[in-house]
Scaffold this motif. Sequence first.
Motif, short mmCIF file in Angstrom:
data_model
loop_
_atom_site.label_atom_id
_atom_site.label_comp_id
_atom_site.label_asym_id
_atom_site.label_seq_id
_atom_site.Cartn_x
_atom_site.Cartn_y
_atom_site.Cartn_z
N TYR A 40 0.85 -1.19 0.00
CA TYR A 40 0.00 0.00 0.00
C TYR A 40 0.89 1.25 0.00
N PRO A 41 0.39 2.38 -0.52
CA PRO A 41 1.21 3.58 -0.64
C PRO A 41 1.42 4.29 0.69
N PRO A 42 2.48 5.09 0.81
CA PRO A 42 2.75 5.82 2.05
C PRO A 42 1.65 6.83 2.37
N ASN A 43 1.54 7.13 3.65
CA ASN A 43 0.61 8.17 4.13
C ASN A 43 -0.82 7.91 3.68
N SER A 44 -1.21 6.65 3.73
CA SER A 44 -2.56 6.26 3.32
C SER A 44 -3.16 5.31 4.35
N ALA A 48 -4.02 1.30 4.19
CA ALA A 48 -3.33 0.35 5.07
C ALA A 48 -4.34 -0.60 5.71
N THR A 71 1.71 -6.80 5.35
CA THR A 71 1.43 -5.58 4.61
C THR A 71 2.72 -4.77 4.59
N GLU A 73 4.56 -0.97 3.12
CA GLU A 73 4.38 0.36 2.56
C GLU A 73 5.43 0.64 1.49
N SER A 74 4.97 1.06 0.32
CA SER A 74 5.89 1.39 -0.76
C SER A 74 5.18 2.27 -1.79
N ARG A 75 5.95 3.06 -2.53
CA ARG A 75 5.37 3.95 -3.54
C ARG A 75 4.90 3.19 -4.78
N GLY A 80 7.79 -2.43 -4.09
CA GLY A 80 7.59 -2.95 -2.74
C GLY A 80 7.82 -4.45 -2.66
#
Length: 264
Positions: A40-44, A48, A71, A73-75, A80
């Motif tokens: 899943y993308p960062p700051n989300s 998450a 899980t 986190e990666s752009r 990821g």
Amino acid sequence: MIGAHVIVGYANDPGGRDALALSAAITRVTGGELTVATIYPPNSPGLAVEAQANLAHAAEELGPVPAEFITFESRGTGRGLAVLASRIRADLIVVGSADGGQHGRISIGSTADHLLHMSPEAVMLAPAGYLPPEEPARLTLAYVHRPQCDAAVEQVAQAALRLGVRLRLITLDLRTDDQGRLRDDLALAVRLAWESTGIEAEAEVAEGHDVAAALAGVEWLDGELLVCAASEDAQPHRVFLGELAMKVLRASPRPVAVLPRGFG
């Protein structure tokens, strides 16, 4: 032989479920570990939470099959999975076909595209709607006379020996090369497989005006796996597929495994 530790990129969609079924079938045969990952993308924070829900769905799909669920986190999903595979020392990354592709064929989305040009580990892709059989039947290597493929002959022959399955070497004749030379090269590859493992490989020249036509004329068994070697342009210990190999991958009706340069 790949499959000692398999990581599968999972999303709760048809491609994710195809990849999950294929990865479970691989570890059932190899006895390897299975890690199911959702990226899943960062700051989300909402995504998450959704990633955790995806893994709950994956656990339901797997049933009693043992697995670790992560899980991460990666752009980008491909990036990821590659980073996570290195961290947990997985030797194979499995992903499904992108949405909207032809049933029974592999459609390359952004995740697969990244892995096929950057992955440090072997990558396997499942055709859309693929249902893995109980047992493997044959390993087929797409062969071109060059160092990466010659090295792959030995590696795939050893895998076939360990799995107790047949080995086939296929060379494509797209009517642009001397067929006599192609057959001579293929004969040398068969000899290499024999000298390295004692396996007598099947050999086939697939003819057609393009890659799809050539592979359409080839017999494919249930439980067959197609293997491609990395391009000579690949960085050491990285996957990189050239244009022809990409066409082979898209035309294959069976799962395709791509070995990184210097595999084994």
